[in-house]
Structure formats: C-alpha cells, structure tokens
Scaffold this motif. Structure first.
Motif, mmCIF file in Angstrom:
data_model
loop_
_atom_site.group_PDB
_atom_site.id
_atom_site.type_symbol
_atom_site.label_atom_id
_atom_site.label_comp_id
_atom_site.label_asym_id
_atom_site.label_seq_id
_atom_site.Cartn_x
_atom_site.Cartn_y
_atom_site.Cartn_z
ATOM 1 N N GLN A 56 -29.074 -38.797 5.686
ATOM 2 C CA GLN A 56 -27.494 -39.406 5.125
ATOM 3 C C GLN A 56 -27.358 -39.110 6.879
ATOM 4 O OE1 GLN A 56 -26.708 -39.676 2.778
ATOM 5 N NE2 GLN A 56 -28.831 -39.384 1.641
ATOM 6 N N PRO A 57 -26.108 -39.678 7.510
ATOM 7 C CA PRO A 57 -25.577 -38.968 8.674
ATOM 8 C C PRO A 57 -25.189 -37.920 9.463
ATOM 9 C CG PRO A 57 -23.704 -40.687 6.595
ATOM 10 C CD PRO A 57 -25.259 -40.593 6.663
ATOM 11 N N LEU A 58 -25.540 -37.485 10.515
ATOM 12 C CA LEU A 58 -24.887 -36.099 10.261
ATOM 13 C C LEU A 58 -23.735 -35.956 9.657
ATOM 14 C CD1 LEU A 58 -25.621 -33.656 11.911
ATOM 15 C CD2 LEU A 58 -24.820 -33.965 13.874
ATOM 16 N N SER A 59 -22.700 -37.504 9.416
ATOM 17 C CA SER A 59 -21.044 -36.247 9.066
ATOM 18 C C SER A 59 -21.061 -36.127 8.006
ATOM 19 C CB SER A 59 -20.753 -37.750 9.282
ATOM 20 O OG SER A 59 -21.534 -38.833 9.000
ATOM 21 N N THR A 60 -22.574 -36.546 6.746
ATOM 22 C CA THR A 60 -22.425 -35.427 5.448
ATOM 23 C C THR A 60 -22.074 -33.950 6.137
ATOM 24 O OG1 THR A 60 -24.083 -36.928 5.137
ATOM 25 C CG2 THR A 60 -23.431 -35.998 3.634
ATOM 26 N N LEU A 61 -22.681 -33.505 7.252
ATOM 27 C CA LEU A 61 -22.200 -32.527 6.980
ATOM 28 C C LEU A 61 -21.379 -31.414 8.603
ATOM 29 C CD1 LEU A 61 -25.899 -30.561 7.554
ATOM 30 C CD2 LEU A 61 -24.365 -30.097 6.499
ATOM 31 N N LEU A 62 -21.152 -32.629 9.761
ATOM 32 C CA LEU A 62 -20.274 -31.678 10.044
ATOM 33 C C LEU A 62 -18.520 -32.881 10.377
ATOM 34 C CD1 LEU A 62 -22.603 -30.529 13.131
ATOM 35 C CD2 LEU A 62 -21.457 -29.076 10.974
ATOM 36 N N ILE A 67 -19.249 -33.034 15.663
ATOM 37 C CA ILE A 67 -20.300 -34.494 16.605
ATOM 38 C C ILE A 67 -19.960 -34.142 17.859
ATOM 39 C CG2 ILE A 67 -20.981 -37.000 16.391
ATOM 40 C CD1 ILE A 67 -20.880 -35.770 13.063
ATOM 41 N N GLN A 68 -18.447 -34.848 18.003
ATOM 42 C CA GLN A 68 -18.189 -34.991 19.387
ATOM 43 C C GLN A 68 -18.760 -34.204 19.967
ATOM 44 O OE1 GLN A 68 -17.474 -38.622 20.397
ATOM 45 N NE2 GLN A 68 -17.787 -37.539 22.664
ATOM 46 N N ALA A 69 -18.217 -32.995 19.839
ATOM 47 C CA ALA A 69 -18.205 -31.729 21.085
ATOM 48 C C ALA A 69 -19.995 -31.411 21.349
ATOM 49 C CB ALA A 69 -17.775 -30.292 20.429
ATOM 50 N N LEU A 70 -20.826 -31.624 19.957
ATOM 51 C CA LEU A 70 -22.196 -31.436 20.421
ATOM 52 C C LEU A 70 -22.654 -32.611 20.894
ATOM 53 C CD1 LEU A 70 -23.002 -30.337 16.352
ATOM 54 C CD2 LEU A 70 -23.814 -29.387 18.470
ATOM 55 N N LYS A 88 -18.968 -23.261 18.383
ATOM 56 C CA LYS A 88 -19.043 -22.226 17.689
ATOM 57 C C LYS A 88 -18.623 -23.453 16.507
ATOM 58 C CE LYS A 88 -18.896 -18.105 18.874
ATOM 59 N NZ LYS A 88 -20.009 -17.768 17.945
ATOM 60 N N VAL A 89 -18.914 -23.401 14.973
ATOM 61 C CA VAL A 89 -19.075 -25.138 14.040
ATOM 62 C C VAL A 89 -18.876 -24.466 12.674
ATOM 63 C CG1 VAL A 89 -19.507 -26.593 12.848
ATOM 64 C CG2 VAL A 89 -20.302 -26.500 15.327
ATOM 65 N N ILE A 90 -17.427 -24.537 12.501
ATOM 66 C CA ILE A 90 -17.390 -24.341 11.347
ATOM 67 C C ILE A 90 -16.959 -24.905 9.989
ATOM 68 C CG2 ILE A 90 -15.046 -23.123 10.018
ATOM 69 C CD1 ILE A 90 -13.261 -22.489 12.611
ATOM 70 N N LEU A 91 -18.705 -24.447 8.488
ATOM 71 C CA LEU A 91 -18.626 -25.819 7.563
ATOM 72 C C LEU A 91 -17.651 -25.035 6.707
ATOM 73 C CD1 LEU A 91 -22.287 -26.196 8.474
ATOM 74 C CD2 LEU A 91 -20.295 -27.814 9.040
ATOM 75 N N ASN A 92 -17.301 -26.012 5.467
ATOM 76 C CA ASN A 92 -16.834 -25.631 4.640
ATOM 77 C C ASN A 92 -18.054 -26.042 3.193
ATOM 78 O OD1 ASN A 92 -14.287 -24.946 4.828
ATOM 79 N ND2 ASN A 92 -14.009 -26.913 6.135
ATOM 80 N N THR A 93 -18.600 -25.102 2.875
ATOM 81 C CA THR A 93 -20.024 -25.006 1.835
ATOM 82 C C THR A 93 -19.056 -24.792 0.448
ATOM 83 O OG1 THR A 93 -19.975 -22.973 1.903
ATOM 84 C CG2 THR A 93 -21.403 -23.950 3.166
#
Ligand code: ADP
Length: 746
Positions: A56-62, A67-70, A88-93
């Motif tokens: 899957q593309p990384l955009s599935t997660l972030l 993605i740009q910052a990384l 710092k990354v905030i993920l909505n799980t």
C-alpha cells in the motif's frame, strides 16, 4: 551425544537480523513510498494488520503533510538517523489519537521509517533542551585532565538518563578495551579498570557503533518483532538495518548482558580522529525507556564529548610530553653539575623510572650494575646485558614483548615483559635498561570478566566468561604496555645529554691535563734555571767564607770563627739541596732513553757497587727469582734501585740487615697489559701508616737531620719521579718496627 566443535558466532549478520526491538514499528518503503515490509507489531501500535499495509502507499498511514515533512527530513539530514531528526507524528487509529517520534533514512534503495510511541505531541523546545543539558557542557569544557573529563561526563549522563551504571569504555589498538570512568549506583560493584577482550565488542559491532550516534536497547529481554515479509521483496535479500534505531539485538549480545545482570542498555559512541575511540555505556538491571528528548540531549552531549575528547587527548599527550621534558631538563641539570655523575644519575631513584614511565631500571657501567625499582635478579640482568651486547646494534632498542625474542625472559615476565635499552657507549659497557611488567600483572581483574561462547549440552550457544578471559590473556600474555614515542624520545635525549656531559668532562680533563703539563714544564725549567743561577753566588759565598777562615782568621775571636764555619757548612748543604732540585728538574725535562735491559745485569752491578762501598757492614742483598728484561731508561732505573736499596740499609737497626728484591706477576695496568710489580723489601725500622704517603714528598724526612746517616729527604721524591716518568706508580707497605716493602710498577 555428538561432540560439538567450538565455533565463533557469526557477527557478519548482526546488521541484517530480520527483526526489530518491539518498542516501536518499522516500515520499509520503496523509493515511490509503497510499503514493502513492516514489523509484525504494527497491529499493536497502529491497529492495522500487516497484510493490510503491505504494497500500500504510505499515504494509507500518514497524511500528506507528514509525508512531505519526512521527505524533507530524508533529503536534509545525513543518511544515518540520529536523535536530532525525530519528527513528531500524530496518527488517528481505531483507538484514537496516538503520538509517535518518527525517523526516516535510506538503506540502499529502500526507505526505512521508524515510529516510536511517545507521550508528547510537540517538538522539544530550546528551553526544555537547555534544562536537560543544564550546565553540563560548560563544566565539561572546563575540566583539563582527561580522567576528570571522562568522570564528569559519566556522572552527567547518569543524572540525565538515571541508568544505574554509566561507564566510559576505551578501545586499545587491538580492539580490546577497558573501563576508564564510571558513575554507578553505590550498591553495584565497580567495573572501573576492568579489561575486556576484543571479542566482547567485535569488529562488526564496532563498525556499527562508529556509524550511529546512539544505540538504545530499553529492554534486552523483550521479544523481538520480526519483519514481514522477512526479506525485502525488491531485492529478495534481508533488509540492511545497520542504521535503524530499532535494529534488534543479536543473541550473543543479549546473553552477554544478561550474564552481567543488565536488562537495558544505552550506548553513546565516542569518536576521535574519525575512529571509534570508545563508548559511553549505560546499564540498568530493569528495562528502562528514555524519551526522545533525553536521547537527543544524550546524543548532543555525546557529540560535544567527542569533539572535546580530541582536545583533551592532545592536551594530555602534550602535558605528558612536557612532564617528561621538564623531568629530563632537571635531570640533565643535576647530572651535568654533579661531581659524581653516576651517583647523580641514580639518585633519586624514582626520577630515572619516571623519565620513561618504567617500573624498574638497571644502570650498567662496566661491571657495576645498579638495580632500581621492580627488576629481574642481578644475575638475570647480567645475562640480559650480555644478550643486548651481542644482539642489539642500535643505541636505542625497545620491545613490549621481550620473552618472544629472548625466551629466558619468560622467567621474569612479571618484571620485564617490556624492555627499553639505551646504549650510552659503543666502547665501554655502559647501558641503561628500563623494564615494564607483563600487562596482566598491571590489570585489575576483579569481578567476573566477560564472555566468550561455548555449546551447552543441548547444543545451544552459551557464553563463557572464563574462556573469554583466557583468550584475552593469550593475547596479552608476555606483553607489557607499549613504549610511547615520546618516552623513546626522552630516553634518546637522556643519552645525548649524557654523551655530551661525558664529552665535556673529557674536554675539561684534557684541558686541565694540558695546563698541568705546561705548568709542570714551566716549573721544571724554572727550577733548573733558578738552581743553576743560584749555584754561582752560592759558590762565591762559600769561597769568600773559606778565604776569611784561611787568611783572616786572626781578625776573629773563637765565636766569630765558629759562625764562619757554620756559614761554610750551610753553603755546602744549600749546594746539595740545589743539586737535588737540579736533578729533579732534569728528570722532568730530559727525554727518556729507553732500551731493553736485563734487570739481573743491572742489579748485579748495583750489588757489586754496594759490596765495594760497605765491606765492613753485615748485610745481605738477595734476589730469589730470575728478573725479567724490561724496556726502561737504565740510568734512571739504576738510580731508583740504588735509592731504595741504600734506604733499606740506612733505615735499619738490625745486626743482620738484608734486602730482598723481586717481582710479582700479573698486575693489570693501563692499556690492559700485564705489568710486573717490582719490590724492594727490608728488615728495617718500618714506617708508620700515616707516614707512608708523605715520605715521597720532596725534602720530607721523618728523623732529625743527622740521624740514620743524615739525608736531604729527596731520595724517594726522585724515585717517585723516575717511576712516574716511566708511566708507573710507587707505594710502600710496611709494619712499623718490622721492615718495609717498596713496590712499583713501571
Ligand atoms: P732521606 O733518606 O734523604 O731522608 P728519602 O726520600 O730517601 O730521604 O726518605 C724519606 C724518609 O722516608 C726518610 O727520612 C725515612 O724516614 C723514610 N724511609 C725511606 N726509606 C725507608 C726504609 N726503607 N725504611 C724505613 N724508613 C724509610
């Protein structure tokens, strides 16, 4: 049971373990940011099953902004993830909002993203950072000694990390190492000074340490999380995790630390001169997690320490060199001004050891050997010096493993596994030898040393601390600490100074000799001229006195005539004294007319002469052995024997007087030749010990003028001069009242 062959574990795979530590997740991406591999614990942290992420593309997660910052991070920072590039990354799980510290780096054609859960959602502020570092940096910079510096660093890092033990571990040339600084919980035993074999942190591990800024293993016992799929689908190879923060730990490392009772490990590599100089290692008996903030501060401190380390090492070397130089110049100043050069060299004893930091030393001047400090026995040193004489051609020779080239040294390895030899003279046997003991003797091996590997009964690999020590011992056996270049320079400087001093002294002596010769010659010619000229007026006084006695006696009364007669006697005495002076000055000036003379003939003539002049006396001259033929001035040697023989009879009150003449073989004389020692022995009155030297002085008599037939006190002074002109010496041995023996070498 089949026997297992001992085999070293394969360290070549530690960078491709196929798993990570479970306190974070790893996502491997293609260059187009499609997910290739994930750690199997993604579900635990991200609430997504691995299979739902793969391909899957990384955009599935972030989100796009992360993605740009990384990507920015990827291009702006070095390829090695450091604690400075956490994002710092905030993920909505499914379980709500979660915060992560993300790092990203490239491994060949794969991008590796690592996420570690965190409690804070904002970047560390400068103020936070400043409060963590505190005044550590400025204090670190203020220390001047390397040891103080390292001690301060470990104590600051212990404050910062709260690990139970923080130590600095320094590698040597071979990759083995020792603990050089430590801060620990007071109940733990100290590892300070312990040495560890090279195999403890093998080459591959050291290479990885050199590349990263930190190694963080918060829980050694945690179950590792495997990558899914195990191999990179693009390359079909295991993923290279050399630079991954979460890279799992190899089993040996785990067991090694478990053996030491360690559950959490945090390592900061120290780099000096682009090489891995050492490690700051933090141990904790329980798992210990550090925030990315603390790790960032530690990494920052680590970099400061690495930078400052270079300064401290250079300063330390410089200080040590200066110390040697100072010692050297004080040393040289004292030995060059000392009357007794050798004495000044070996006192105080410690100084001679300090000039090259040795534990023992032997100073050899010909057969005189002085041992200082911890050395082999005198006999062993004598043999070693002989070996040096036959084997070593250089003025300076050093080895840190003497027993390997001189097997006898194994017997005294505890004193002299290291040897530094300084040859001071190529002609004489002048040497200084410095010794250092076998390194094992100097190493503190308290506590259980570390590990090597062995198979247990069930076939699994097990660590064996004892074996590790044995391996290490095998490497350092019969070896001393190496001699540093500045120490060798110090020894050479000492040699040059000593040679200079000896040359100066020889120069001075030569000058004094020359002056002495000149003043002796002047004195001789003055004595000659003076005595010659004095004779003339003396003769006048003598003659006029006689004329007065003979022709004008009637003008004097008895007392006046008495005075005149005394005047004549005095002039005669003065004439004799002047003759003696003349004789002595002639002896000093005239060339020796040397020829080979049979002493038997020479003495027979003298004896004949004595017999003729002493027909009435009861005397005996005996020669008990055949005398040698010698090269000498026969007239002078005749005078010498005549003087001695006539004294022998003169100072003799025995009814039967005898003189014995002979020689003793084998006195070593200058130029290493054997010279006979001639003697003239009598049974006369003897000479008291305190007179035995002064009798050779001019005009020195021990008796009233008229006693023992009178004399001027010049006979022995002339004898001495004759012997000296032949390059020899004369002395007397006597027991008062029992005769004397005059001995001389020509
Ligand atoms: P002189 O005989 O003219 O006094 P010498 O120089 O020959 O001068 O001797 C110096 C002194 O050494 C003598 O006065 C004597 O006291 C002592 N001496 C010399 N030879 C002997 C001897 N064989 N035994 C004892 N005393 C001696």
């Amino acid at each position: 049971m089949t026997s297992k062959i001992f085999q070293e574990p394969n360290y070549n795979h530690i960078h491709i373990p196929g798993s990570i530590q479970p306190h974070g997740v790893l996502i491997a991406l293609s260059l187009s940011l499609s997910i290739l591999q994930v750690s199997e614990n993604v579900e635990e942290y991200l609430n997504v099953k691995p299979e739902n992420l793969l391909n899957q593309p990384l955009s599935t997660l972030l989100g796009a902004e992360y993605i740009q910052a990384l990507q920015d991070l990827l291009t702006s920072t070095s390829q090695t993830p450091t604690s400075f590039n956490f994002l710092k990354v905030i993920l909505n799980t499914a379980n709500g909002e979660k915060y992560f510290d993300a790092t990203i780096h490239k491994s060949e054609s794969t991008i590796i993203l690592e996420l570690e859960p965190t409690f804070t959602k904002t970047e560390m502020s400068f103020l936070n950072f400043r409060s963590l570092i505190g005044d550590a940096v400025s204090q670190i910079q203020q220390t001047s000694k390397l040891s103080d510096f390292l001690n301060l660093v470990v104590s600051k890092l212990r404050n910062l990390t709260q690990f139970e033990r923080v130590m600095t571990y320094k590698f040597d040339e071979s990759g083995a190492g020792s603990v050089v600084a430590e801060a620990k919980h007071q109940e733990l035993i100290s590892y300070l000074g312990l040495h560890y074999p090279e195999s403890d942190i093998p080459e591959t591990a050291r290479r990885l340490y050199k590349r990263c800024s930190l190694r963080y293993i918060p829980n050694l016992n945690a179950q590792q999380s495997n990558l899914i799929p195990r191999d990179n689908p693009h390359t079909s190879q295991p993923l290279d995790l050399s630079n991954a923060i979460l890279r799992s730990i190899d089993n040996c490392c785990i067991e090694y630390h478990q053996n030491m009772g360690v559950s959490a490990l945090f390592v900061i590599p120290l780099i000096y001169d682009q090489k891995l100089w050492g490690l700051i290692t933090c141990h904790n008996s329980n798992p210990k997690y550090l925030t990315s903030e603390v790790r960032t501060a530690c990494a920052f401190l680590g970099q400061i320490v690495s930078l400052e380390l270079g300064n401290k090492i250079v300063t330390e070397e410089f200080d040590y060199k200066n110390k040697l130089k100072l010692l050297q110049s004080q040393f040289i100043a004292t030995i060059s001004s000392a009357d007794n050069f050798i004495d000044a060299l070996i006192h105080p004893q410690l100084r001679l050891l300090d000039v090259v930091s040795a534990n023992g030393c032997a100073v050899c001047f010909d057969d005189e050997i002085t041992l200082i400090g911890a050395t082999p026995s005198l006999e062993e040193v004598q043999k070693l010096i002989e070996w040096c004489q036959n084997t070593i051609d250089e003025d300076l020779f050093s080895t840190d493993s003497l027993p390997k080239i001189y097997p006898d040294a194994e017997a005294f390895k505890d004193f002299a596994s290291g040897l530094l030899v300084l040859r001071i003279s190529r002609i004489r046997r002048y040497y200084i030898l410095w010794f250092r003991p076998e390194v094992i003797q100097t190493v503190n091996w308290a506590g259980a040393p570390n590990a090597l590997y062995e198979f247990t009964a069930d076939g699994s690999l097990k660590l064996s601390p004892r074996k590790s020590f044995e391996v290490w011992k095998g490497i350092v056996r019969l070896t001393s600490l190496p001699w540093m270049q500045c120490e060798l320079d110090s020894a050479i400087d000492l040699r040059n100074a000593m040679v200079g001093i000896v040359l100066n002294k020889t120069d001075e002596l030569a000058k004094i000799n020359l002056e002495l010769q000149r003043s002796n010659q002047e004195l001789d010619s003055f004595a000659y001229v003076a005595s010659h000229d004095l004779k003339e007026p003396l003769r006048g006084i003598h003659n006029y006195s006689n004329i007065l006695i003979e022709d004008y006696a009637h003008l004097f009364d008895a007392e006046g005539l008495d005075y005149l007669n005394t005047l004549v006697t005095l002039t005669q005495r003065m004439d004799t004294l002047i003759d003696v002076l003349l004789r002595l000055s002639q002896l000093g000036q005239a060339e020796l007319r040397k020829q080979f003379i049979d002493l038997n003939d020479l003495l027979n003539n003298i004896i004949e002469m004595f017999r003729a002049s002493r027909t009435k006396d009861n005397f005996e001259i005996r020669i008990l052995q055949h005398l040698p033929v010698i090269e000498c001035d026969p007239i002078l040697i005749n005078e010498l024997f005549t003087n001695l023989i006539s004294n022998a009879f003169k100072y003799n009150e025995q009814p039967h007087k005898w003189v014995e003449i002979g020689y003793l073989e084998g006195q070593i004389h200058k130029n290493d030749t054997l010279s006979p020692v001639f003697y003239v022995r009598d049974n006369g009155i003897g000479i008291q010990p305190h007179h035995q030297e002064i009798i050779f002085r001019l005009f020195k008599r021990l008796h009233p003028r008229e006693k023992y037939g009178g004399g001027t006190g010049a006979g022995l002074a002339i004898a001495k001069k004759i012997v000296q002109r032949h390059g020899g010496k004369i002395w007397v041995e006597s027991t008062y009242g029992h005769g004397s023996t005059f001995l001389f070498i020509l």
